[in-house]
Design a protein around this motif. Structure first.
Motif, PDB file in Angstrom:
ATOM      1  N   ILE A   1      27.945   3.369  23.226  1.00  0.00           N
ATOM      2  CA  ILE A   1      28.112   4.802  22.994  1.00  0.00           C
ATOM      3  C   ILE A   1      27.528   5.590  24.159  1.00  0.00           C
ATOM      4  CG2 ILE A   1      27.389   6.753  21.541  1.00  0.00           C
ATOM      5  CD1 ILE A   1      27.565   4.744  19.134  1.00  0.00           C
ATOM      6  N   LEU A   2      26.326   5.224  24.595  1.00  0.00           N
ATOM      7  CA  LEU A   2      25.714   5.931  25.735  1.00  0.00           C
ATOM      8  C   LEU A   2      26.556   5.780  26.994  1.00  0.00           C
ATOM      9  CD1 LEU A   2      21.912   5.153  25.181  1.00  0.00           C
ATOM     10  CD2 LEU A   2      23.124   7.313  24.756  1.00  0.00           C
ATOM     11  N   ILE A   3      27.073   4.584  27.234  1.00  0.00           N
ATOM     12  CA  ILE A   3      27.969   4.369  28.381  1.00  0.00           C
ATOM     13  C   ILE A   3      29.182   5.290  28.262  1.00  0.00           C
ATOM     14  CG2 ILE A   3      29.620   2.710  29.390  1.00  0.00           C
ATOM     15  CD1 ILE A   3      26.858   1.997  30.296  1.00  0.00           C
ATOM     16  N   SER A   4      29.753   5.369  27.071  1.00  0.00           N
ATOM     17  CA  SER A   4      30.962   6.166  26.853  1.00  0.00           C
ATOM     18  C   SER A   4      30.720   7.656  27.016  1.00  0.00           C
ATOM     19  CB  SER A   4      31.519   5.903  25.454  1.00  0.00           C
ATOM     20  OG  SER A   4      31.967   4.575  25.345  1.00  0.00           O
TER      21      SER A   4
ATOM     22  N   SER B   1      21.777   9.619  14.908  1.00  0.00           N
ATOM     23  CA  SER B   1      20.499   9.084  15.361  1.00  0.00           C
ATOM     24  C   SER B   1      20.231   9.453  16.828  1.00  0.00           C
ATOM     25  CB  SER B   1      20.487   7.568  15.187  1.00  0.00           C
ATOM     26  OG  SER B   1      19.307   7.015  15.708  1.00  0.00           O
ATOM     27  N   LEU B   2      21.258   9.331  17.662  1.00  0.00           N
ATOM     28  CA  LEU B   2      21.108   9.654  19.081  1.00  0.00           C
ATOM     29  C   LEU B   2      20.869  11.150  19.289  1.00  0.00           C
ATOM     30  CD1 LEU B   2      23.880   7.315  20.520  1.00  0.00           C
ATOM     31  CD2 LEU B   2      21.405   7.001  20.658  1.00  0.00           C
ATOM     32  N   LEU B   3      21.494  11.982  18.468  1.00  0.00           N
ATOM     33  CA  LEU B   3      21.238  13.430  18.519  1.00  0.00           C
ATOM     34  C   LEU B   3      19.782  13.709  18.158  1.00  0.00           C
ATOM     35  CD1 LEU B   3      24.493  14.768  16.822  1.00  0.00           C
ATOM     36  CD2 LEU B   3      23.777  15.255  19.185  1.00  0.00           C
ATOM     37  N   ASP B   4      19.284  13.069  17.093  1.00  0.00           N
ATOM     38  CA  ASP B   4      17.902  13.257  16.659  1.00  0.00           C
ATOM     39  C   ASP B   4      16.906  12.836  17.737  1.00  0.00           C
ATOM     40  OD1 ASP B   4      18.766  14.225  14.202  1.00  0.00           O
ATOM     41  OD2 ASP B   4      18.397  12.325  13.130  1.00  0.00           O
ATOM     42  N   LYS B   5      17.218  11.769  18.457  1.00  0.00           N
ATOM     43  CA  LYS B   5      16.332  11.280  19.521  1.00  0.00           C
ATOM     44  C   LYS B   5      16.424  12.112  20.793  1.00  0.00           C
ATOM     45  CE  LYS B   5      16.354   6.467  18.049  1.00  0.00           C
ATOM     46  NZ  LYS B   5      16.695   5.088  18.417  1.00  0.00           N
ATOM     47  N   GLY B   6      17.469  12.935  20.904  1.00  0.00           N
ATOM     48  CA  GLY B   6      17.652  13.732  22.107  1.00  0.00           C
ATOM     49  C   GLY B   6      18.338  12.980  23.230  1.00  0.00           C
ATOM     50  N   TRP B   7      18.946  11.840  22.914  1.00  0.00           N
ATOM     51  CA  TRP B   7      19.603  11.027  23.942  1.00  0.00           C
ATOM     52  C   TRP B   7      21.018  11.511  24.233  1.00  0.00           C
ATOM     53  CZ3 TRP B   7      18.157   5.325  22.358  1.00  0.00           C
ATOM     54  CH2 TRP B   7      16.756   5.172  22.407  1.00  0.00           C
ATOM     55  N   ILE B   8      21.610  12.225  23.286  1.00  0.00           N
ATOM     56  CA  ILE B   8      22.910  12.862  23.489  1.00  0.00           C
ATOM     57  C   ILE B   8      22.821  14.276  22.932  1.00  0.00           C
ATOM     58  CG2 ILE B   8      24.194  10.680  23.364  1.00  0.00           C
ATOM     59  CD1 ILE B   8      25.199  11.578  20.568  1.00  0.00           C
TER      60      ILE B   8
ATOM     61  N   PRO C   1      19.826  13.967  29.971  1.00  0.00           N
ATOM     62  CA  PRO C   1      18.983  13.308  30.981  1.00  0.00           C
ATOM     63  C   PRO C   1      18.059  12.242  30.371  1.00  0.00           C
ATOM     64  CG  PRO C   1      19.127  15.637  31.468  1.00  0.00           C
ATOM     65  CD  PRO C   1      19.794  15.434  30.124  1.00  0.00           C
ATOM     66  N   MET C   2      17.499  12.518  29.186  1.00  0.00           N
ATOM     67  CA  MET C   2      16.659  11.513  28.525  1.00  0.00           C
ATOM     68  C   MET C   2      17.489  10.282  28.174  1.00  0.00           C
ATOM     69  SD  MET C   2      14.435  11.724  24.974  1.00  0.00           S
ATOM     70  CE  MET C   2      13.862  13.357  25.362  1.00  0.00           C
ATOM     71  N   GLY C   3      18.699  10.493  27.685  1.00  0.00           N
ATOM     72  CA  GLY C   3      19.587   9.387  27.367  1.00  0.00           C
ATOM     73  C   GLY C   3      19.949   8.581  28.602  1.00  0.00           C
ATOM     74  N   LYS C   4      20.136   9.262  29.724  1.00  0.00           N
ATOM     75  CA  LYS C   4      20.432   8.551  30.982  1.00  0.00           C
ATOM     76  C   LYS C   4      19.266   7.677  31.400  1.00  0.00           C
ATOM     77  CE  LYS C   4      23.791  11.802  32.813  1.00  0.00           C
ATOM     78  NZ  LYS C   4      24.157  12.723  33.892  1.00  0.00           N
TER      79      LYS C   4
END
Length: 111
Positions: free
Chosen positions: A17-20, A55-62, A80-83
């Motif tokens: 998902i992060l790659i995408s 979950s990724l929204l909650d973590k701030g990764w996306i 940027p945190m997700g990157k």
């Protein structure tokens, strides 16, 4: 974010998902992209995808960036945190591959 979550291994689904989301995509486009990247080996269901997205929204990764111009679908993009998390995971996976290649070739097996 805790130090543990910064250094924990990502699941394959989260990694893909992060790659995408290095380019903005809505959920269905993420599912299609992952299926294409993995030649059909990984097919995420809607429940799995949107659970991971929340979950990724909650973590701030996306982050959600609103709606695209042709539909009412919400798009998401890596932050940027997700990157940073993705970069660290790629480095971790590269180190694991290196270990596996060295062991397979007998490098480091002096016993």
């Amino acid at each position: 974010m805790s130090e543990k979550s910064e250094h924990s291994a990502l699941t394959e689904g989260v990694y893909l998902i992060l790659i995408s989301l290095q380019v903005p995509r809505h959920g269905y486009a993420v599912m299609q992209n992952i299926e294409g990247l993995t030649a059909g080996r990984v097919i995420l269901g809607a429940g799995t995808l949107y659970g991971a997205i929340n979950s990724l929204l909650d973590k701030g990764w996306i982050s959600a960036i609103g709606h695209d111009s042709t539909s009412r679908k919400k798009e998401y993009v890596i932050t940027p945190m997700g990157k940073t998390v993705l970069h660290n995971e790629i480095k971790r996976l590269e180190a694991l591959v290196k270990i596996g290649q060295e062991e397979r070739l007998g490098v480091g097996n002096e016993n």
